[in-house]
Design a protein around this motif. Structure first.
Motif, PDB file in Angstrom:
ATOM      1  N   SER A 304      48.429 -35.122   8.041  1.00 44.34           N
ATOM      2  CA  SER A 304      48.873 -35.455   6.691  1.00 44.34           C
ATOM      3  C   SER A 304      49.748 -36.693   6.762  1.00 44.34           C
ATOM      4  N   SER A 305      50.051 -37.288   5.621  1.00 42.17           N
ATOM      5  CA  SER A 305      50.978 -38.408   5.574  1.00 42.17           C
ATOM      6  C   SER A 305      52.404 -37.881   5.697  1.00 42.17           C
ATOM      7  N   ILE A 306      53.218 -38.591   6.475  1.00 40.89           N
ATOM      8  CA  ILE A 306      54.608 -38.189   6.644  1.00 40.89           C
ATOM      9  C   ILE A 306      55.375 -38.262   5.327  1.00 40.89           C
ATOM     10  N   HIS A 307      54.865 -39.023   4.373  1.00 45.02           N
ATOM     11  CA  HIS A 307      55.568 -39.241   3.110  1.00 45.02           C
ATOM     12  C   HIS A 307      55.214 -38.215   2.038  1.00 45.02           C
ATOM     13  N   GLU A 308      54.229 -37.382   2.288  1.00 52.03           N
ATOM     14  CA  GLU A 308      53.766 -36.449   1.264  1.00 52.03           C
ATOM     15  C   GLU A 308      53.611 -35.043   1.838  1.00 52.03           C
ATOM     16  N   PHE A 309      53.859 -34.044   0.994  1.00 52.67           N
ATOM     17  CA  PHE A 309      53.623 -32.655   1.378  1.00 52.67           C
ATOM     18  C   PHE A 309      52.316 -32.189   0.759  1.00 52.67           C
ATOM     19  N   SER A 310      51.528 -31.455   1.554  1.00 50.09           N
ATOM     20  CA  SER A 310      50.267 -30.925   1.046  1.00 50.09           C
ATOM     21  C   SER A 310      49.970 -29.598   1.727  1.00 50.09           C
ATOM     22  N   ALA A 311      49.128 -28.812   1.115  1.00 50.90           N
ATOM     23  CA  ALA A 311      48.729 -27.520   1.672  1.00 50.90           C
ATOM     24  C   ALA A 311      47.320 -27.211   1.237  1.00 50.90           C
ATOM     25  N   GLY A 312      46.587 -26.463   2.068  1.00 53.25           N
ATOM     26  CA  GLY A 312      45.228 -26.102   1.718  1.00 53.25           C
ATOM     27  C   GLY A 312      44.636 -25.118   2.698  1.00 53.25           C
ATOM     28  N   VAL A 313      43.621 -24.411   2.265  1.00 53.33           N
ATOM     29  CA  VAL A 313      42.918 -23.458   3.113  1.00 53.33           C
ATOM     30  C   VAL A 313      41.998 -24.215   4.062  1.00 53.33           C
ATOM     31  N   ALA A 314      42.139 -23.980   5.342  1.00 54.36           N
ATOM     32  CA  ALA A 314      41.289 -24.567   6.391  1.00 54.36           C
ATOM     33  C   ALA A 314      41.305 -26.099   6.379  1.00 54.36           C
ATOM     34  N   ARG A 321      48.397 -25.602   6.701  1.00 55.93           N
ATOM     35  CA  ARG A 321      47.023 -25.071   6.651  1.00 55.93           C
ATOM     36  C   ARG A 321      47.075 -23.551   6.586  1.00 55.93           C
ATOM     37  N   ILE A 322      46.409 -22.996   5.588  1.00 53.24           N
ATOM     38  CA  ILE A 322      46.204 -21.547   5.528  1.00 53.24           C
ATOM     39  C   ILE A 322      44.862 -21.259   6.188  1.00 53.24           C
ATOM     40  N   PRO A 323      44.834 -20.513   7.281  1.00 58.56           N
ATOM     41  CA  PRO A 323      43.558 -20.228   7.953  1.00 58.56           C
ATOM     42  C   PRO A 323      42.579 -19.527   7.016  1.00 58.56           C
ATOM     43  N   ARG A 324      41.313 -19.783   7.207  1.00 58.19           N
ATOM     44  CA  ARG A 324      40.287 -19.173   6.371  1.00 58.19           C
ATOM     45  C   ARG A 324      40.404 -17.651   6.379  1.00 58.19           C
ATOM     46  N   GLN A 325      40.655 -17.072   7.553  1.00 61.09           N
ATOM     47  CA  GLN A 325      40.750 -15.619   7.658  1.00 61.09           C
ATOM     48  C   GLN A 325      41.923 -15.074   6.847  1.00 61.09           C
ATOM     49  N   THR A 326      43.039 -15.815   6.841  1.00 60.32           N
ATOM     50  CA  THR A 326      44.197 -15.386   6.051  1.00 60.32           C
ATOM     51  C   THR A 326      43.845 -15.355   4.568  1.00 60.32           C
ATOM     52  N   GLY A 327      43.124 -16.381   4.120  1.00 64.20           N
ATOM     53  CA  GLY A 327      42.717 -16.407   2.723  1.00 64.20           C
ATOM     54  C   GLY A 327      41.781 -15.273   2.370  1.00 64.20           C
ATOM     55  N   GLN A 328      40.884 -14.940   3.274  1.00 58.95           N
ATOM     56  CA  GLN A 328      39.922 -13.871   3.014  1.00 58.95           C
ATOM     57  C   GLN A 328      40.574 -12.493   3.035  1.00 58.95           C
ATOM     58  N   GLU A 329      41.479 -12.271   3.982  1.00 63.08           N
ATOM     59  CA  GLU A 329      42.110 -10.962   4.128  1.00 63.08           C
ATOM     60  C   GLU A 329      43.347 -10.798   3.260  1.00 63.08           C
ATOM     61  N   GLN A 330      43.777 -11.908   2.648  1.00 65.68           N
ATOM     62  CA  GLN A 330      44.964 -11.885   1.782  1.00 65.68           C
ATOM     63  C   GLN A 330      46.243 -11.506   2.536  1.00 65.68           C
ATOM     64  N   PHE A 334      50.479 -18.721   8.332  1.00 64.62           N
ATOM     65  CA  PHE A 334      50.102 -20.090   8.000  1.00 64.62           C
ATOM     66  C   PHE A 334      50.487 -21.009   9.146  1.00 64.62           C
ATOM     67  N   GLU A 335      49.909 -22.210   9.139  1.00 66.94           N
ATOM     68  CA  GLU A 335      50.131 -23.182  10.195  1.00 66.94           C
ATOM     69  C   GLU A 335      50.827 -24.414   9.631  1.00 66.94           C
ATOM     70  N   ASP A 336      51.979 -24.736  10.191  1.00 68.74           N
ATOM     71  CA  ASP A 336      52.665 -25.982   9.864  1.00 68.74           C
ATOM     72  C   ASP A 336      52.210 -27.026  10.872  1.00 68.74           C
ATOM     73  N   ARG A 337      51.481 -28.043  10.413  1.00 70.52           N
ATOM     74  CA  ARG A 337      50.864 -29.030  11.298  1.00 70.52           C
ATOM     75  C   ARG A 337      51.742 -30.264  11.516  1.00 70.52           C
ATOM     76  N   ARG A 338      52.951 -30.249  11.003  1.00 67.64           N
ATOM     77  CA  ARG A 338      53.801 -31.438  11.072  1.00 67.64           C
ATOM     78  C   ARG A 338      54.577 -31.597  12.387  1.00 67.64           C
ATOM     79  N   PRO A 339      55.008 -30.548  13.080  1.00 64.96           N
ATOM     80  CA  PRO A 339      55.814 -30.760  14.296  1.00 64.96           C
ATOM     81  C   PRO A 339      55.100 -31.637  15.328  1.00 64.96           C
ATOM     82  N   SER A 340      55.864 -32.520  15.957  1.00 68.03           N
ATOM     83  CA  SER A 340      55.317 -33.428  16.961  1.00 68.03           C
ATOM     84  C   SER A 340      55.225 -32.737  18.310  1.00 68.03           C
TER      85      SER A 340
END
Length: 370
Positions: A304-314, A321-330, A334-340
């Motif tokens: 993602s861009s360091i200047h913007e926050f975003s979220a989405g399934v898969a 990122r919300i894993p597809r399985q998490t979305g299906q099983e409710q 979740f995965e925070d993809r920002r840490p270096s």
């Protein structure tokens, strides 16, 4: 690409001495984070018998003026053992001992982020926070050049690749994996990454402060394994400039409520809180307050861009990122993809707890009373 001179020494000769009996005495290698917040240091002492718990390990000290942690006129720093692992290099009964660092006045050193993290984790034990961190790294020669002599496009063949022209450095990967298992590190798996000579391993799930302890020890073991092979491991978030993926440390997070039935509601609430505190997390997710990650979080190469926050399934191009399985099983995580890749896991996990569980707001962490 060049290897270190020490790697050319006879390992068979060394093994002759390492096989000598050591009696009842034990070698304990004390390990700590230096003043850079990224580097690891170590030294060994002899114990009269095998320690069974942390309480059996004595405090020790070191010269902080040689590790960017004190002045020469008042250089003694204290090593406080906090986590103990089996030693895969010297083997049982010898130990790896991870330590917190205190200054001469017994105040926590500036790079000792574990102390505050542990206090925060103690506040939320009833939430049973689980973490899993995906550590990416790149193999380099001692001259700083890539382990691969010639990098060829396209990127596709290297990710989870097999074959001499696709997988570079697997011997190191296998040695590190087995050494972590021996040590008792909660290593969950490994795979080749998108750039050649770039790899990833996963640690977790770990609860609370255990995440930082296990990730730091896994890094130390990787450095030591690479030392034996004469290769350098880099955790730089963008080790090779240009049209190549960077290196991150994607962090998976959940609480008991998120993992239970209907947990997706609590995941969505946590993501909403994260969206309002993006700058605080960016500052916490690399040791230079975001400047290292700025080279990596460009909005390209699965970031993602360091200047913007975003979220989405898969969505691997989102901040969260919300894993597809998490979305299906409710329910799930979740995965925070920002840490270096060079993040301090104590800073990352503490920030997630402060925002998602303690519901802090604003750009500064709250100071809690002990």
């Amino acid at each position: 690409m060049s290897t270190s001179a020490s790697s050319q020494l006879s390992k068979a000769m060394k093994q002759m001495y390492m096989s000598l009996p050591q009696g009842e005495r034990v070698q304990a290698m004390y390990i700590w984070i230096d003043g850079t917040g990224e580097g690891l240091r170590c030294k060994t002492r002899t114990l009269d018998c095998e320690p069974k718990t942390i309480e059996d390990l004595p405090e020790w000290n070191f010269d902080g003026s040689s590790t960017h942690q004190s002045e020469g006129s008042n250089s003694d720093m204290f090593l406080i053992p906090v986590a103990m692992f089996r030693d895969p290099f010297r083997r049982d009964p010898n130990k790896l001992v991870f330590c917190e660092v205190l200054k001469y006045n017994r105040m926590t050193a500036e790079t000792n982020l574990r102390h505050t993290c542990n206090q925060i984790m103690d506040m939320v034990t009833n939430e049973h926070p689980w973490f899993g961190m995906e550590q990416e790294y790149t193999l380099l020669g001692v001259d700083g050049h890539p382990f691969v002599n010639e990098i060829c496009f396209p990127l596709g063949p290297y990710y989870c690749g097999v074959g001499a022209d696709k997988a570079y450095g697997r011997d190191i990967v296998e040695a590190h994996y087995r050494a972590c298992l021996y040590a008792g590190v909660k290593i969950g798996g490994t795979n080749a990454e998108v750039m050649p000579a770039q790899w990833e391993y996963q640690v977790g799930p770990c609860e609370g402060i255990e995440m930082g302890d296990h990730l730091w020890i896994s890094r130390f073991i990787l450095h030591r394994v690479c030392e034996d092979f004469g290769i350098v491991v880099s955790f730089d978030p963008k080790p090779i400039t240009g049209n190549w993926n960077g290196a991150g440390c994607h962090t998976n997070f959940s609480t008991k409520r998120m993992r239970d039935e209907g947990g997706l509601k609590y995941i969505e609430e946590a993501i909403e809180r994260l969206s309002k505190r993006h700058e605080y997390h960016i500052q916490s997710y690399d040791p230079k307050g975001g400047s290292d990650n700025a080279r990596r979080l460009t909005g390209f190469h699965e970031t993602s861009s360091i200047h913007e926050f975003s979220a989405g399934v898969a969505n691997r191009g989102a901040s969260i990122r919300i894993p597809r399985q998490t979305g299906q099983e409710q329910k799930g995580y979740f995965e925070d993809r920002r840490p270096s890749a060079n993040c301090d896991p104590y800073a990352v996990t503490e920030a997630l707890i402060r925002t998602c569980v303690l519901n802090e707001t604003g750009d500064e962490p709250v100071q809690y009373k002990n």
